[in-house]
Enzyme design. Sequence first.
Site, PDB file in Angstrom:
ATOM      1  N   HIS A   9      12.448  37.981 -45.723  1.00 48.39           N
ATOM      2  CA  HIS A   9      11.673  36.952 -44.821  1.00 48.39           C
ATOM      3  C   HIS A   9      11.657  35.542 -45.833  1.00 48.39           C
ATOM      4  CE1 HIS A   9      10.522  35.190 -41.331  1.00 48.39           C
ATOM      5  NE2 HIS A   9       9.218  35.208 -41.363  1.00 48.39           N
ATOM      6  N   ARG A  12      18.392  36.172 -37.484  1.00 44.91           N
ATOM      7  CA  ARG A  12      17.083  36.383 -36.675  1.00 44.91           C
ATOM      8  C   ARG A  12      16.530  35.260 -35.996  1.00 44.91           C
ATOM      9  NH1 ARG A  12      15.612  39.216 -41.719  1.00 44.91           N
ATOM     10  NH2 ARG A  12      13.917  37.923 -41.688  1.00 44.91           N
ATOM     11  N   TYR A  35     -18.430  20.669 -17.431  1.00 46.78           N
ATOM     12  CA  TYR A  35     -19.467  21.172 -18.595  1.00 46.78           C
ATOM     13  C   TYR A  35     -19.995  20.167 -19.451  1.00 46.78           C
ATOM     14  CZ  TYR A  35     -18.723  26.106 -16.980  1.00 46.78           C
ATOM     15  OH  TYR A  35     -18.707  27.348 -16.196  1.00 46.78           O
ATOM     16  N   CYS A  43     -12.260  24.257 -18.139  1.00 46.39           N
ATOM     17  CA  CYS A  43     -13.111  25.404 -18.041  1.00 46.39           C
ATOM     18  C   CYS A  43     -12.065  26.656 -18.322  1.00 46.39           C
ATOM     19  CB  CYS A  43     -13.567  25.600 -16.694  1.00 46.39           C
ATOM     20  SG  CYS A  43     -14.426  23.935 -16.010  1.00 46.39           S
TER      21      CYS A  43
HETATM   22  C1  LIG Z   1       9.220  36.011 -36.281  1.00 51.45           C
HETATM   23  C2  LIG Z   1      10.275  36.326 -37.097  1.00 51.45           C
HETATM   24  C3  LIG Z   1      11.423  35.705 -36.984  1.00 51.45           C
HETATM   25  C4  LIG Z   1      11.723  34.460 -36.134  1.00 51.45           C
HETATM   26  O1  LIG Z   1      11.090  33.422 -36.646  1.00 51.45           O
HETATM   27  P1  LIG Z   1      11.303  32.150 -35.902  1.00 51.45           P
HETATM   28  O2  LIG Z   1      10.717  30.938 -36.779  1.00 51.45           O
HETATM   29  O3  LIG Z   1      10.704  32.107 -34.659  1.00 51.45           O
HETATM   30  O4  LIG Z   1      12.887  31.834 -35.799  1.00 51.45           O
HETATM   31  C5  LIG Z   1      12.565  36.365 -37.967  1.00 51.45           C
HETATM   32  N1  LIG Z   1      12.297  37.159 -38.873  1.00 51.45           N
HETATM   33  C6  LIG Z   1      11.012  37.920 -38.888  1.00 51.45           C
HETATM   34  C7  LIG Z   1      10.945  38.817 -39.767  1.00 51.45           C
HETATM   35  C8  LIG Z   1       9.926  37.322 -38.146  1.00 51.45           C
HETATM   36  O5  LIG Z   1       8.596  38.111 -38.363  1.00 51.45           O
END
Ligand SMILES: *Cc1c(COP(=O)(O)O)cnc(C)c1O
Length: 372
Positions: free
Chosen positions: A163, A219, A263, A310
Amino acid sequence: MMHNYRPVWAEVDLRALKHNLNVIKKYTTSEIMPIVKANAYGHGVVEVVKILKNEGIKRFGVAFLEEALELRKHFSDITLMVIGPTLAQYSEILVREDIIPEICQLKQAEALSAAAVKLNKTARIHIKIDTGMGRIGLREEALEEIKKISKLPGLFLEGIYTHLATADSSDLTFAYQQLAKFDYLYDRLKKAGIAIPLRHAANSPATLRLPESHYELCRPGIVLYGHLPAPGVSEEAGFKPVMSLKARITHIKTINEGQSVGYGRYFIADRPTRVATLPLGYADGLRRGLSNSWEVIIKEKKAPIIGKVCMDQTMIDVTGIENVRLGDEVTVMGNYEYPEISAGQMARVLDTISYEILCGIGPRVPRVYINP
Ligand SMILES: *Cc1c(COP(=O)(O)O)cnc(C)c1O
Protein backbone atom coordinates in the site's frame (compact mmCIF):
# COMPACT_ATOMS: atom_id res chain seq x y z
CA MET A 1 -34.86 -2.26 8.47
CA MET A 2 -36.35 0.33 10.75
CA HIS A 3 -39.14 2.25 9.07
CA ASN A 4 -38.15 5.80 8.37
CA TYR A 5 -40.67 8.41 9.40
CA ARG A 6 -38.54 11.50 9.23
CA PRO A 7 -37.78 13.10 5.89
CA VAL A 8 -34.01 12.68 5.73
CA TRP A 9 -32.17 10.49 3.25
CA ALA A 10 -28.90 9.97 1.41
CA GLU A 11 -29.51 9.72 -2.30
CA VAL A 12 -27.12 7.39 -4.11
CA ASP A 13 -26.98 7.88 -7.87
CA LEU A 14 -26.17 4.50 -9.37
CA ARG A 15 -25.67 5.94 -12.85
CA ALA A 16 -22.89 8.13 -11.45
CA LEU A 17 -21.35 5.05 -9.81
CA LYS A 18 -21.27 3.25 -13.16
CA HIS A 19 -19.87 6.35 -14.83
CA ASN A 20 -17.01 6.43 -12.32
CA LEU A 21 -16.20 2.77 -12.92
CA ASN A 22 -16.00 3.49 -16.65
CA VAL A 23 -13.70 6.44 -16.02
CA ILE A 24 -11.39 4.20 -13.96
CA LYS A 25 -11.33 1.70 -16.82
CA LYS A 26 -9.83 4.40 -19.06
CA TYR A 27 -6.81 4.54 -16.79
CA THR A 28 -5.98 0.85 -16.55
CA THR A 29 -6.37 -2.47 -18.28
CA SER A 30 -5.64 -4.38 -15.06
CA GLU A 31 -8.42 -6.14 -13.18
CA ILE A 32 -10.29 -3.78 -10.85
CA MET A 33 -11.04 -4.79 -7.29
CA PRO A 34 -13.28 -2.02 -5.95
CA ILE A 35 -12.76 -1.28 -2.29
CA VAL A 36 -16.14 -1.35 -0.58
CA LYS A 37 -15.10 -1.17 3.06
CA ALA A 38 -17.06 0.88 5.60
CA ASN A 39 -20.37 0.14 3.90
CA ALA A 40 -18.93 1.19 0.54
CA TYR A 41 -17.68 4.48 1.99
CA GLY A 42 -21.16 5.05 3.39
CA HIS A 43 -23.05 4.41 0.15
CA GLY A 44 -24.61 1.06 1.11
CA VAL A 45 -22.44 -1.91 0.27
CA VAL A 46 -25.00 -4.43 -0.95
CA GLU A 47 -26.48 -2.14 -3.59
CA VAL A 48 -23.04 -0.89 -4.68
CA VAL A 49 -21.73 -4.43 -5.11
CA LYS A 50 -24.88 -5.46 -6.99
CA ILE A 51 -24.37 -2.67 -9.52
CA LEU A 52 -20.63 -3.19 -9.95
CA LYS A 53 -21.13 -6.94 -10.29
CA ASN A 54 -23.59 -6.28 -13.11
CA GLU A 55 -20.86 -4.18 -14.72
CA GLY A 56 -18.59 -7.22 -14.75
CA ILE A 57 -16.61 -6.79 -11.53
CA LYS A 58 -15.82 -10.12 -9.89
CA ARG A 59 -13.62 -9.27 -6.93
CA PHE A 60 -14.22 -6.90 -4.02
CA GLY A 61 -12.10 -5.70 -1.13
CA VAL A 62 -13.29 -4.91 2.40
CA ALA A 63 -11.47 -3.99 5.60
CA PHE A 64 -12.74 -6.59 8.05
CA LEU A 65 -14.05 -10.13 8.21
CA GLU A 66 -17.51 -9.03 9.33
CA GLU A 67 -17.83 -6.87 6.22
CA ALA A 68 -16.87 -9.82 4.03
CA LEU A 69 -19.37 -12.09 5.80
CA GLU A 70 -22.15 -9.58 5.29
CA LEU A 71 -21.41 -9.59 1.56
CA ARG A 72 -21.06 -13.36 1.43
CA LYS A 73 -24.63 -13.63 2.76
CA HIS A 74 -25.85 -11.75 -0.32
CA PHE A 75 -23.38 -12.91 -2.96
CA SER A 76 -22.12 -16.48 -3.19
CA ASP A 77 -20.32 -15.97 -6.50
CA ILE A 78 -17.96 -13.06 -5.97
CA THR A 79 -14.35 -13.16 -4.81
CA LEU A 80 -13.98 -11.45 -1.48
CA MET A 81 -10.80 -10.19 0.05
CA VAL A 82 -10.20 -8.73 3.49
CA ILE A 83 -7.46 -6.10 3.12
CA GLY A 84 -7.03 -5.57 6.85
CA PRO A 85 -5.80 -8.01 9.48
CA THR A 86 -7.90 -10.97 10.59
CA LEU A 87 -7.04 -12.66 13.89
CA ALA A 88 -5.68 -16.20 13.54
CA GLN A 89 -8.52 -17.61 15.64
CA TYR A 90 -11.01 -16.88 12.84
CA SER A 91 -9.18 -18.92 10.22
CA GLU A 92 -11.88 -21.55 9.92
CA ILE A 93 -14.52 -18.96 9.08
CA LEU A 94 -12.28 -17.55 6.34
CA VAL A 95 -11.76 -21.00 4.83
CA ARG A 96 -15.39 -22.06 5.10
CA GLU A 97 -16.75 -18.85 3.57
CA ASP A 98 -14.04 -18.73 0.90
CA ILE A 99 -12.76 -15.29 1.88
CA ILE A 100 -9.20 -14.27 1.03
CA PRO A 101 -7.34 -12.88 4.02
CA GLU A 102 -4.43 -10.53 4.03
CA ILE A 103 -1.47 -12.37 5.54
CA CYS A 104 1.23 -10.44 7.31
CA GLN A 105 2.50 -12.93 9.88
CA LEU A 106 3.77 -16.48 9.68
CA LYS A 107 1.61 -17.46 12.68
CA GLN A 108 -1.52 -16.28 10.93
CA ALA A 109 -0.61 -18.29 7.82
CA GLU A 110 0.03 -21.39 9.94
CA ALA A 111 -3.38 -21.12 11.57
CA LEU A 112 -5.04 -20.72 8.19
CA SER A 113 -3.11 -23.67 6.79
CA ALA A 114 -4.24 -25.84 9.72
CA ALA A 115 -7.86 -24.76 9.19
CA ALA A 116 -7.67 -25.51 5.47
CA VAL A 117 -6.19 -28.95 6.05
CA LYS A 118 -8.80 -29.71 8.70
CA LEU A 119 -11.67 -28.66 6.40
CA ASN A 120 -10.04 -30.35 3.43
CA LYS A 121 -10.05 -27.14 1.38
CA THR A 122 -7.55 -24.84 -0.24
CA ALA A 123 -7.39 -21.33 1.15
CA ARG A 124 -6.33 -18.51 -1.14
CA ILE A 125 -4.09 -15.93 0.49
CA HIS A 126 -2.53 -12.59 -0.39
CA ILE A 127 0.62 -11.56 1.44
CA LYS A 128 0.87 -7.94 2.50
CA ILE A 129 4.26 -6.27 2.28
CA ASP A 130 5.04 -3.09 4.18
CA THR A 131 7.25 -1.13 1.80
CA GLY A 132 6.82 2.17 3.61
CA MET A 133 3.24 2.69 4.73
CA GLY A 134 4.28 1.57 8.21
CA ARG A 135 0.88 0.14 9.10
CA ILE A 136 0.64 -3.62 8.58
CA GLY A 137 2.54 -6.12 6.49
CA LEU A 138 5.70 -8.15 6.43
CA ARG A 139 8.69 -5.88 6.04
CA GLU A 140 10.25 -6.03 2.61
CA GLU A 141 13.21 -8.07 3.94
CA ALA A 142 10.92 -10.96 4.96
CA LEU A 143 11.95 -13.29 2.14
CA GLU A 144 12.53 -16.31 4.39
CA GLU A 145 9.16 -15.90 6.10
CA ILE A 146 7.38 -15.75 2.76
CA LYS A 147 9.22 -18.85 1.60
CA LYS A 148 7.97 -20.67 4.71
CA ILE A 149 4.42 -19.48 4.12
CA SER A 150 4.54 -20.61 0.51
CA LYS A 151 5.35 -24.16 1.62
CA LEU A 152 2.46 -24.53 4.08
CA PRO A 153 -0.12 -27.14 3.08
CA GLY A 154 -3.65 -26.16 2.13
CA LEU A 155 -2.74 -22.63 1.00
CA PHE A 156 -2.67 -21.11 -2.46
CA LEU A 157 -0.49 -18.02 -2.52
CA GLU A 158 -2.51 -16.13 -5.10
CA GLY A 159 -1.41 -12.59 -4.41
CA ILE A 160 1.16 -10.25 -2.97
CA TYR A 161 0.52 -6.58 -2.36
CA THR A 162 1.57 -3.36 -0.77
CA HIS A 163 0.00 0.00 0.00
CA LEU A 164 1.37 3.39 -1.01
CA ALA A 165 1.61 6.17 1.54
CA THR A 166 1.97 9.16 -0.79
CA ALA A 167 0.32 8.33 -4.12
CA ASP A 168 -1.82 11.47 -3.80
CA SER A 169 1.04 13.89 -3.16
CA SER A 170 2.64 16.11 -5.77
CA ASP A 171 6.01 14.48 -5.14
CA LEU A 172 5.91 10.80 -6.11
CA THR A 173 9.52 10.00 -5.17
CA PHE A 174 8.56 7.96 -2.11
CA ALA A 175 5.86 6.09 -4.02
CA TYR A 176 8.45 5.05 -6.63
CA GLN A 177 10.79 3.92 -3.84
CA GLN A 178 8.01 1.77 -2.40
CA LEU A 179 7.35 0.21 -5.80
CA ALA A 180 11.07 -0.47 -6.29
CA LYS A 181 11.22 -2.35 -2.99
CA PHE A 182 8.11 -4.30 -3.92
CA ASP A 183 9.51 -5.21 -7.35
CA TYR A 184 12.84 -6.27 -5.88
CA LEU A 185 11.16 -8.61 -3.39
CA TYR A 186 8.89 -10.04 -6.07
CA ASP A 187 11.89 -10.75 -8.30
CA ARG A 188 13.75 -12.55 -5.55
CA LEU A 189 10.67 -14.66 -4.84
CA LYS A 190 10.42 -15.52 -8.50
CA LYS A 191 14.07 -16.53 -8.58
CA ALA A 192 13.42 -18.71 -5.55
CA GLY A 193 10.75 -20.51 -7.57
CA ILE A 194 7.78 -18.86 -5.89
CA ALA A 195 5.46 -17.65 -8.64
CA ILE A 196 2.62 -15.43 -7.41
CA PRO A 197 0.01 -14.64 -10.06
CA LEU A 198 -1.42 -11.39 -8.69
CA ARG A 199 0.46 -8.29 -7.60
CA HIS A 200 -1.33 -5.15 -6.46
CA ALA A 201 -0.44 -1.76 -5.07
CA ALA A 202 -2.70 0.89 -6.57
CA ASN A 203 -5.27 2.80 -4.55
CA SER A 204 -7.29 5.56 -6.30
CA PRO A 205 -4.51 8.11 -6.83
CA ALA A 206 -2.07 5.44 -7.99
CA THR A 207 -4.66 4.07 -10.40
CA LEU A 208 -4.90 7.56 -11.93
CA ARG A 209 -1.28 8.68 -11.79
CA LEU A 210 1.07 5.71 -11.44
CA PRO A 211 0.66 3.15 -14.20
CA GLU A 212 3.79 1.39 -12.88
CA SER A 213 1.73 0.40 -9.83
CA HIS A 214 -1.12 -1.29 -11.67
CA TYR A 215 0.38 -4.76 -12.05
CA GLU A 216 -2.40 -7.35 -12.35
CA LEU A 217 -4.93 -5.68 -10.06
CA CYS A 218 -5.96 -2.16 -8.95
CA ARG A 219 -7.77 -1.34 -5.72
CA PRO A 220 -9.56 1.97 -6.19
CA GLY A 221 -11.94 3.20 -3.51
CA ILE A 222 -12.78 6.90 -3.26
CA VAL A 223 -12.90 7.69 -6.99
CA LEU A 224 -15.62 5.10 -7.50
CA TYR A 225 -17.76 7.23 -5.25
CA GLY A 226 -16.85 10.25 -7.34
CA HIS A 227 -14.39 12.05 -5.11
CA LEU A 228 -10.76 12.89 -5.71
CA PRO A 229 -8.19 11.38 -3.35
CA ALA A 230 -6.84 14.88 -2.71
CA PRO A 231 -7.85 18.30 -4.00
CA GLY A 232 -6.51 18.86 -7.49
CA VAL A 233 -5.42 15.24 -8.13
CA SER A 234 -6.71 14.24 -11.59
CA GLU A 235 -9.49 16.80 -11.62
CA GLU A 236 -9.72 16.37 -15.40
CA ALA A 237 -10.89 12.75 -15.02
CA GLY A 238 -14.50 13.87 -14.56
CA PHE A 239 -15.60 11.67 -11.69
CA LYS A 240 -19.12 12.34 -10.47
CA PRO A 241 -19.92 12.45 -6.75
CA VAL A 242 -22.48 9.71 -6.16
CA MET A 243 -24.08 10.65 -2.86
CA SER A 244 -26.13 13.62 -1.79
CA LEU A 245 -27.75 14.24 1.56
CA LYS A 246 -31.29 15.56 1.58
CA ALA A 247 -33.98 16.57 4.05
CA ARG A 248 -37.35 18.26 4.16
CA ILE A 249 -38.23 21.30 6.23
CA THR A 250 -40.07 20.36 9.42
CA HIS A 251 -40.61 23.79 10.93
CA ILE A 252 -40.59 27.39 9.77
CA LYS A 253 -40.94 30.76 11.49
CA THR A 254 -39.74 34.36 11.44
CA ILE A 255 -37.63 35.78 14.26
CA ASN A 256 -36.96 39.43 15.03
CA GLU A 257 -33.71 41.33 15.08
CA GLY A 258 -31.83 40.45 18.31
CA GLN A 259 -33.43 37.03 18.72
CA SER A 260 -31.22 33.99 18.65
CA VAL A 261 -31.17 30.48 17.23
CA GLY A 262 -30.04 27.31 18.98
CA TYR A 263 -27.63 26.30 21.74
CA GLY A 264 -25.38 28.98 23.13
CA ARG A 265 -27.15 31.63 21.05
CA TYR A 266 -24.41 31.11 18.45
CA PHE A 267 -26.54 32.97 15.89
CA ILE A 268 -28.23 36.25 16.68
CA ALA A 269 -30.40 37.84 14.00
CA ASP A 270 -29.37 41.29 12.82
CA ARG A 271 -32.62 41.67 10.89
CA PRO A 272 -36.00 39.91 10.80
CA THR A 273 -35.01 36.39 9.74
CA ARG A 274 -37.00 33.54 8.27
CA VAL A 275 -35.75 30.35 9.94
CA ALA A 276 -36.40 26.83 8.69
CA THR A 277 -35.58 23.74 10.71
CA LEU A 278 -34.24 20.49 9.22
CA PRO A 279 -34.62 17.17 11.06
CA LEU A 280 -31.00 16.06 10.98
CA GLY A 281 -27.85 16.83 12.91
CA TYR A 282 -24.46 15.63 13.97
CA ALA A 283 -25.81 12.21 14.97
CA ASP A 284 -26.44 11.74 11.26
CA GLY A 285 -22.99 12.91 10.21
CA LEU A 286 -23.83 16.57 9.64
CA ARG A 287 -20.84 17.71 11.61
CA ARG A 288 -21.08 20.32 14.33
CA GLY A 289 -18.13 22.14 12.81
CA LEU A 290 -20.57 23.33 10.13
CA SER A 291 -22.38 25.58 12.62
CA ASN A 292 -22.67 29.04 11.03
CA SER A 293 -20.29 27.66 8.35
CA TRP A 294 -22.19 25.84 5.62
CA GLU A 295 -24.81 26.54 3.00
CA VAL A 296 -27.55 24.19 1.87
CA ILE A 297 -29.57 24.48 -1.31
CA ILE A 298 -33.31 25.04 -1.44
CA LYS A 299 -35.22 25.98 -4.58
CA GLU A 300 -31.87 26.36 -6.41
CA LYS A 301 -30.83 29.02 -3.88
CA LYS A 302 -28.25 28.92 -1.12
CA ALA A 303 -29.36 29.11 2.51
CA PRO A 304 -26.81 29.26 5.34
CA ILE A 305 -26.86 27.03 8.39
CA ILE A 306 -27.41 29.33 11.36
CA GLY A 307 -26.53 28.56 14.97
CA LYS A 308 -25.03 25.34 16.28
CA VAL A 309 -25.85 22.11 14.48
CA CYS A 310 -27.72 20.05 17.09
CA MET A 311 -27.67 16.28 17.48
CA ASP A 312 -30.91 15.81 15.53
CA GLN A 313 -31.84 19.20 14.10
CA THR A 314 -30.30 22.09 12.20
CA MET A 315 -31.61 25.54 11.40
CA ILE A 316 -31.15 27.44 8.15
CA ASP A 317 -31.79 31.03 7.12
CA VAL A 318 -34.26 31.16 4.22
CA THR A 319 -34.90 34.91 4.33
CA GLY A 320 -35.58 36.23 0.86
CA ILE A 321 -36.14 32.84 -0.75
CA GLU A 322 -39.68 32.88 -2.04
CA ASN A 323 -42.42 30.42 -1.22
CA VAL A 324 -40.47 28.30 1.24
CA ARG A 325 -42.91 25.93 2.89
CA LEU A 326 -43.04 23.04 5.33
CA GLY A 327 -42.01 19.86 3.55
CA ASP A 328 -39.82 21.57 0.95
CA GLU A 329 -36.78 19.58 -0.11
CA VAL A 330 -33.32 20.80 0.88
CA THR A 331 -29.98 19.49 -0.38
CA VAL A 332 -27.61 19.52 2.56
CA MET A 333 -24.66 17.91 0.78
CA GLY A 334 -24.58 17.81 -3.01
CA ASN A 335 -23.62 15.23 -5.59
CA TYR A 336 -22.34 16.25 -9.06
CA GLU A 337 -25.37 18.49 -9.54
CA TYR A 338 -24.27 20.78 -6.70
CA PRO A 339 -20.48 20.59 -6.64
CA GLU A 340 -20.30 23.80 -4.60
CA ILE A 341 -21.70 21.89 -1.60
CA SER A 342 -20.09 18.50 -2.27
CA ALA A 343 -18.52 16.24 0.35
CA GLY A 344 -15.16 17.54 -0.89
CA GLN A 345 -16.15 21.14 -0.12
CA MET A 346 -17.56 20.07 3.23
CA ALA A 347 -14.24 18.36 3.98
CA ARG A 348 -12.39 21.59 3.19
CA VAL A 349 -14.56 23.56 5.63
CA LEU A 350 -13.97 20.94 8.32
CA ASP A 351 -10.25 20.54 7.58
CA THR A 352 -10.58 16.86 6.77
CA ILE A 353 -10.93 14.63 3.69
CA SER A 354 -14.04 13.62 1.74
CA TYR A 355 -13.54 10.02 2.91
CA GLU A 356 -14.32 11.01 6.49
CA ILE A 357 -17.42 12.97 5.48
CA LEU A 358 -18.84 10.07 3.42
CA CYS A 359 -18.11 7.37 6.01
CA GLY A 360 -19.56 9.67 8.65
CA ILE A 361 -23.07 9.74 7.18
CA GLY A 362 -24.71 7.74 9.92
CA PRO A 363 -26.64 4.48 9.92
CA ARG A 364 -29.75 6.42 10.97
CA VAL A 365 -29.92 7.92 7.47
CA PRO A 366 -31.61 5.63 4.96
CA ARG A 367 -29.92 5.25 1.57
CA VAL A 368 -32.19 5.81 -1.39
CA TYR A 369 -30.98 4.53 -4.75
CA ILE A 370 -31.77 6.42 -7.93
CA ASN A 371 -31.04 5.88 -11.65
CA PRO A 372 -30.51 2.11 -11.39
C1 LIG B 1 -8.80 1.90 1.59
C2 LIG B 1 -7.77 1.21 0.82
C3 LIG B 1 -7.72 1.33 -0.58
C4 LIG B 1 -8.58 2.31 -1.35
O1 LIG B 1 -8.08 3.61 -1.14
P1 LIG B 1 -8.68 4.88 -1.93
O2 LIG B 1 -7.76 5.98 -1.58
O3 LIG B 1 -10.05 5.07 -1.41
O4 LIG B 1 -8.67 4.51 -3.36
C5 LIG B 1 -6.83 0.53 -1.27
N1 LIG B 1 -6.01 -0.33 -0.62
C6 LIG B 1 -6.01 -0.44 0.73
C7 LIG B 1 -5.06 -1.39 1.38
C8 LIG B 1 -6.87 0.34 1.49
O5 LIG B 1 -6.83 0.23 2.83
